[in-house]
Design an enzyme around this catalytic site. Structure first.
Site, PDB file in Angstrom:
ATOM      1  N   LYS A 136      -2.592  33.187  33.684  1.00  0.00           N
ATOM      2  CA  LYS A 136      -2.534  32.450  32.422  1.00  0.00           C
ATOM      3  C   LYS A 136      -1.402  32.955  31.547  1.00  0.00           C
ATOM      4  O   LYS A 136      -0.679  32.174  30.929  1.00  0.00           O
ATOM      5  CB  LYS A 136      -3.870  32.553  31.678  1.00  0.00           C
ATOM      6  CG  LYS A 136      -4.971  31.716  32.246  1.00  0.00           C
ATOM      7  CD  LYS A 136      -4.683  30.237  32.084  1.00  0.00           C
ATOM      8  CE  LYS A 136      -5.258  29.403  33.206  1.00  0.00           C
ATOM      9  NZ  LYS A 136      -4.656  29.559  34.499  1.00  0.00           N
TER      10      LYS A 136
ATOM     11  N   ARG B 296       1.064  16.327  33.232  1.00  0.00           N
ATOM     12  CA  ARG B 296       1.384  16.561  34.643  1.00  0.00           C
ATOM     13  C   ARG B 296       2.630  17.417  34.810  1.00  0.00           C
ATOM     14  O   ARG B 296       2.893  17.932  35.892  1.00  0.00           O
ATOM     15  CB  ARG B 296       1.578  15.222  35.364  1.00  0.00           C
ATOM     16  CG  ARG B 296       0.315  14.396  35.475  1.00  0.00           C
ATOM     17  CD  ARG B 296       0.605  13.009  36.009  1.00  0.00           C
ATOM     18  NE  ARG B 296       0.995  13.030  37.399  1.00  0.00           N
ATOM     19  CZ  ARG B 296       0.175  12.836  38.426  1.00  0.00           C
ATOM     20  NH1 ARG B 296      -1.113  12.640  38.203  1.00  0.00           N
ATOM     21  NH2 ARG B 296       0.616  12.857  39.653  1.00  0.00           N
TER      22      ARG B 296
ATOM     23  N   GLU C  36       1.939  31.832  33.007  1.00  0.00           N
ATOM     24  CA  GLU C  36       2.172  30.390  32.965  1.00  0.00           C
ATOM     25  C   GLU C  36       2.666  29.921  31.604  1.00  0.00           C
ATOM     26  O   GLU C  36       3.576  29.087  31.524  1.00  0.00           O
ATOM     27  CB  GLU C  36       0.877  29.639  33.303  1.00  0.00           C
ATOM     28  CG  GLU C  36       0.504  29.652  34.774  1.00  0.00           C
ATOM     29  CD  GLU C  36      -0.772  28.902  35.028  1.00  0.00           C
ATOM     30  OE1 GLU C  36      -0.823  28.170  36.023  1.00  0.00           O
ATOM     31  OE2 GLU C  36      -1.737  29.052  34.249  1.00  0.00           O
TER      32      GLU C  36
ATOM     33  N   HIS D 268      -1.983  52.893  43.708  1.00  0.00           N
ATOM     34  CA  HIS D 268      -1.253  52.798  44.968  1.00  0.00           C
ATOM     35  C   HIS D 268       0.053  52.028  44.788  1.00  0.00           C
ATOM     36  O   HIS D 268       0.409  51.187  45.623  1.00  0.00           O
ATOM     37  CB  HIS D 268      -2.126  52.138  46.040  1.00  0.00           C
ATOM     38  CG  HIS D 268      -3.346  52.927  46.377  1.00  0.00           C
ATOM     39  ND1 HIS D 268      -3.303  54.141  47.031  1.00  0.00           N
ATOM     40  CD2 HIS D 268      -4.648  52.689  46.117  1.00  0.00           C
ATOM     41  CE1 HIS D 268      -4.535  54.611  47.174  1.00  0.00           C
ATOM     42  NE2 HIS D 268      -5.367  53.744  46.630  1.00  0.00           N
TER      43      HIS D 268
ATOM     44  N   GLU E 266      -6.594  35.860  37.434  1.00  0.00           N
ATOM     45  CA  GLU E 266      -6.529  34.642  36.638  1.00  0.00           C
ATOM     46  C   GLU E 266      -5.986  34.928  35.239  1.00  0.00           C
ATOM     47  O   GLU E 266      -5.193  34.149  34.700  1.00  0.00           O
ATOM     48  CB  GLU E 266      -7.918  34.001  36.568  1.00  0.00           C
ATOM     49  CG  GLU E 266      -8.025  32.779  35.667  1.00  0.00           C
ATOM     50  CD  GLU E 266      -7.115  31.631  36.084  1.00  0.00           C
ATOM     51  OE1 GLU E 266      -6.964  30.693  35.275  1.00  0.00           O
ATOM     52  OE2 GLU E 266      -6.557  31.652  37.199  1.00  0.00           O
TER      53      GLU E 266
ATOM     54  N   ASN F 162       7.320   9.134  43.106  1.00  0.00           N
ATOM     55  CA  ASN F 162       6.785  10.495  43.158  1.00  0.00           C
ATOM     56  C   ASN F 162       6.765  10.940  44.609  1.00  0.00           C
ATOM     57  O   ASN F 162       6.554  10.131  45.513  1.00  0.00           O
ATOM     58  CB  ASN F 162       5.353  10.551  42.617  1.00  0.00           C
ATOM     59  CG  ASN F 162       5.284  10.303  41.132  1.00  0.00           C
ATOM     60  OD1 ASN F 162       6.298  10.293  40.444  1.00  0.00           O
ATOM     61  ND2 ASN F 162       4.081  10.096  40.627  1.00  0.00           N
ATOM     62  N   GLY F 163       6.921  12.248  44.835  1.00  0.00           N
ATOM     63  CA  GLY F 163       6.886  12.771  46.188  1.00  0.00           C
ATOM     64  C   GLY F 163       8.255  13.287  46.610  1.00  0.00           C
ATOM     65  O   GLY F 163       9.170  13.427  45.797  1.00  0.00           O
TER      66      GLY F 163
ATOM     67  N   CYS G 274       5.117  14.104  39.319  1.00  0.00           N
ATOM     68  CA  CYS G 274       5.642  13.250  38.269  1.00  0.00           C
ATOM     69  C   CYS G 274       4.576  12.243  37.863  1.00  0.00           C
ATOM     70  O   CYS G 274       3.504  12.173  38.431  1.00  0.00           O
ATOM     71  CB  CYS G 274       6.882  12.527  38.760  1.00  0.00           C
ATOM     72  SG  CYS G 274       8.039  13.586  39.648  1.00  0.00           S
TER      73      CYS G 274
ATOM     74  N   TRP H  16       9.706  15.435  37.365  1.00  0.00           N
ATOM     75  CA  TRP H  16       9.745  16.893  37.495  1.00  0.00           C
ATOM     76  C   TRP H  16      10.780  17.174  38.569  1.00  0.00           C
ATOM     77  O   TRP H  16      10.610  16.805  39.718  1.00  0.00           O
ATOM     78  CB  TRP H  16       8.371  17.418  37.887  1.00  0.00           C
ATOM     79  CG  TRP H  16       8.224  18.905  37.854  1.00  0.00           C
ATOM     80  CD1 TRP H  16       7.890  19.682  36.785  1.00  0.00           C
ATOM     81  CD2 TRP H  16       8.355  19.812  38.967  1.00  0.00           C
ATOM     82  NE1 TRP H  16       7.807  21.002  37.155  1.00  0.00           N
ATOM     83  CE2 TRP H  16       8.098  21.112  38.485  1.00  0.00           C
ATOM     84  CE3 TRP H  16       8.679  19.644  40.313  1.00  0.00           C
ATOM     85  CZ2 TRP H  16       8.140  22.232  39.310  1.00  0.00           C
ATOM     86  CZ3 TRP H  16       8.734  20.765  41.128  1.00  0.00           C
ATOM     87  CH2 TRP H  16       8.463  22.045  40.623  1.00  0.00           C
TER      88      TRP H  16
ATOM     89  N   LYS I 292       0.934  19.769  36.330  1.00  0.00           N
ATOM     90  CA  LYS I 292      -0.524  19.831  36.430  1.00  0.00           C
ATOM     91  C   LYS I 292      -1.005  19.473  37.833  1.00  0.00           C
ATOM     92  O   LYS I 292      -1.885  20.116  38.372  1.00  0.00           O
ATOM     93  CB  LYS I 292      -1.137  18.873  35.406  1.00  0.00           C
ATOM     94  CG  LYS I 292      -2.648  18.942  35.305  1.00  0.00           C
ATOM     95  CD  LYS I 292      -3.095  20.274  34.751  1.00  0.00           C
ATOM     96  CE  LYS I 292      -4.586  20.322  34.514  1.00  0.00           C
ATOM     97  NZ  LYS I 292      -5.008  21.671  34.102  1.00  0.00           N
TER      98      LYS I 292
END
Length: 621
Positions: free
Chosen positions: A498, A27, A501, A517, A494, A100-101, A2, A74, A616
């Site tokens: 992307k 974030r 996301e 496979h 990657e 936060n946390g 957050c 968040w 983020k």
């Protein structure tokens, strides 16, 4: 995960709070709120959704005051609702808190407070902290007039409350009856204090402070600070009052603006030639045919004795670490193990005596990576950080490290930080290669390749319009495979990440040969495969893998090097990038993959800078 902002001074608090929350939107969050203190009253405004919703609410119901806090949440405990948004009130509206946390033992504390008669209005662990501090405040005797330290009761009650918590926190509290002070504390979740003239600022990172101050104080774990317009007092849990160092804040306000781009992600994709130059600047020594680092804090003799590397990271940084594994093992011939930080912190694997850890992180605050680094430090191993944020927790706690110099990355989906991390990995591979068997001539060839890399990336960016057309063609597909081999296997991972996301399309990355496979069962005319097919020792093998996809009716998008004559006969769509040395292929190939994800997300109407459910800086487990 957050965002926290705070202000105390002579100005209107909400002016800074709203601006700061907008700068912290990158974030990730799903609700926002502010509290101000004015004429002995706490004014709380909070809304689910975006900061713009909060801004509109404040227009209809202003919150005056020269002291206040803001927060973007968040959701972890309870859904994204107005009730669960921060700030949270404690007691009989005697205080307001943002946090936060994660508080791991909040249930036990909540039950105890319920038995004491406390009333809760949210599902969050954070409200438990607010009510706990308020409960402790009620037990403090009234302070005599003219007390030497008028804020001593605040420090006492916050310390007593924190001593009962298990978990992580970055928190800020304002008290109705102490209208001049903000109390902040941290353990595992970052907080900084901006130093102004007759005013101070609070934030969870430096970006909201740019343009307001160029001086910053980093709060350490187990520290509490009392912040007024005139002063900062820092108290450590075990050491009492401690001094605080004021550092320079090195963020240009233009670096956090869109500069004419429609989205931060696109801006940051196009910044990559310059961020690669910044990552290389001053780090190439042609006379010695090696790389130069100023912050490893170990002698060449100590570094030469390293016989094993552990690279640890999460998400995109983990993919950069995989690229680094290929680079270091190929150029330095030293064994490398890449570990998910979230697994390394608990797995307790055996390590060789001469092991060196590199923790890769964009933010420098990723809680799993920080915990893995601390665990390796506890065992006595030297630790290094590859990090983008100066003064971040991981950068400060590592024994040494390398900054990316990529500038602020606002888009939640990392782009320029990934390529900068890959560049730093190539520099480390060169450095350790030259410490071992790599010849002077080979070192010079690598330097030549690296010096040409920014121009190659600029050339790769010229695929933008063509990639957009391909994105429009495939935007309605709901499953993708990304396939590459050797250096380009991490690039495939990657590229798939992307797409997942920011477009919410299911995508998986595999080594191209592994496709047969199992994943080949997914292939049909509705499942495009994105192949990374540069020239090299496995080129013919990847061609055979493409043939297998085509035989089953699967569409193929291929990223190839200039001059390729074979893939065009097989692929449905071709993206041509410049030819580079094999160890730099994942950097150049990632450019069109970033653009492909960006444009597919746009066509599908997704918020590319703030994808759902993502943050983020991941500061919770």
């Amino acid at each position: 995960m957050c965002g926290i902002v705070g202000y105390v001074g002579s100005g209107e608090a909400t002016d800074f709070l709203l601006e700061g929350l907008r700068r912290l939107e990158y974030r990730g969050y799903d609700s926002a709120g502010v509290v101000t203190l004015d004429q002995g009253q706490l004014n709380v405004t909070k809304t689910a959704g975006r900061v713009e919703n909060l801004s509109q609410a404040l227009k209809s119901k202003p919150a005056p005051g020269s002291l206040g806090l803001g927060h973007t949440r968040w959701a972890t405990h309870g859904p994204a609702t107005n009730e669960n948004s921060h700030p949270h009130l404690g007691g009989d509206q005697t205080l307001a808190l943002v946090h936060n946390g994660v508080i791991e033992n909040y249930r036990e504390i909540k039950q105890r407070l319920l038995e004491e008669g406390c009333i809760f209005v949210s599902d969050t662990d954070s409200e438990v902290v607010a009510q706990l501090i308020a409960f402790e405040l009620e037990k403090i005797p009234e302070q005599a007039p003219g007390a030497v330290d008028p804020y001593a009761p605040l420090v006492t009650v916050v310390q007593k409350a924190l001593a009962q918590l298990s978990g992580t926190y970055g928190l800020a509290v304002v008290f109705r009856d102490w209208p001049e002070a903000i109390v902040v504390a941290r353990l595992g979740s970052p907080l900084v204090i901006g130093v102004g003239e007759g005013e101070h600022f609070i934030a969870s990172d430096g970006s909201p402070l740019a343009g307001h101050t160029d001086k910053i104080v980093y709060l350490a774990d187990h520290e509490i600070a009392v912040v007024t317009a005139a002063a900062i007092r820092v108290i450590h849990r075990d050491q009492g009052d401690v001094g605080h160092d004021v550092k320079a804040l090195d963020i240009d306000t233009t670096e956090v603006g869109l500069e004419g781009y429609p989205h931060y992600m696109l801006k940051e994709i196009f910044e990559q030639p310059e961020t690669i130059r910044n990552a290389l600047r001053g780090r190439l020594d042609r006379d010695q045919a090696t790389a130069v680092f100023g912050g490893l804090n170990l002698t060449p003799q100590q570094l030469q004795a390293v016989d094993r590397f552990v690279l640890t990271a999460c998400g995109t940084s983990w993919h950069a670490a995989l690229v680094g594994e290929y680079m270091i093992e190929a150029l330095a011939r030293v064994p490398v193990e890449v570990e998910y930080a979230s697994e390394l912190r608990y797995r307790n694997p055996p390590q060789d005596a001469q092991t060196l850890l590199f923790a890769l992180t964009q933010s420098g605050e990723t809680i799993d990576t920080l915990a893995a680094l601390r665990e390796m430090k506890r065992k006595g191993y030297p630790t290094m950080a590859v990090c983008n944020v100066v003064g971040s927790t991981i950068a400060r706690e590592a024994d040494g490290g390398i900054y990316l110099h990529a500038g602020p990355e606002v888009g939640v989906a990392s782009t320029k930080a990934f390529t900068a991390q890959c560049v730093v990995m190539s520099l480390l591979a060169l450095y350790f290669g030259r410490l071992h068997h790599l010849s002077y001539e080979a070192g010079l060839r690598i330097i030549n390749d690296l010096e040409k890399l920014p121009e190659k990336v600029e050339k790769a960016l010229e695929t933008h319009d063509h990639v957009r057309q391909i994105a429009e063609k495939y935007a309605d597909y709901n499953n993708f495979l990304y396939l590459g081999r050797q250096y380009n296997f991490p690039a495939a991972l990657e590229g798939a990440l992307k797409l997942k996301e920011i477009s919410y399309i299911h995508a998986e990355g595999y080594p191209a040969a592994e496709m047969k496979h199992g994943p080949i069962a997914l292939v049909d005319e509705h499942t495009p495969s994105v192949f990374i097919v540069p020239q090299g020792v496995v080129y013919e093998k990847v061609l055979a893998n493409i043939e297998e996809i085509k035989a089953r009716g699967g569409p193929v998008i291929a990223v190839v090097e200039e001059g390729d004559r074979h893939v065009a006969q097989l692929a449905d769509d071709l993206i041509v990038v410049p030819k580079v040395a094999d160890f730099l292929q994942p950097i150049v190939a990632s450019i069109p993959l970033q653009l492909l994800a960006y444009h597919i997300a746009l066509v599908r109407g997704c918020d590319v800078d703030k994808p759902r459910n993502l943050a983020k800086s991941v500061t919770v487990e």
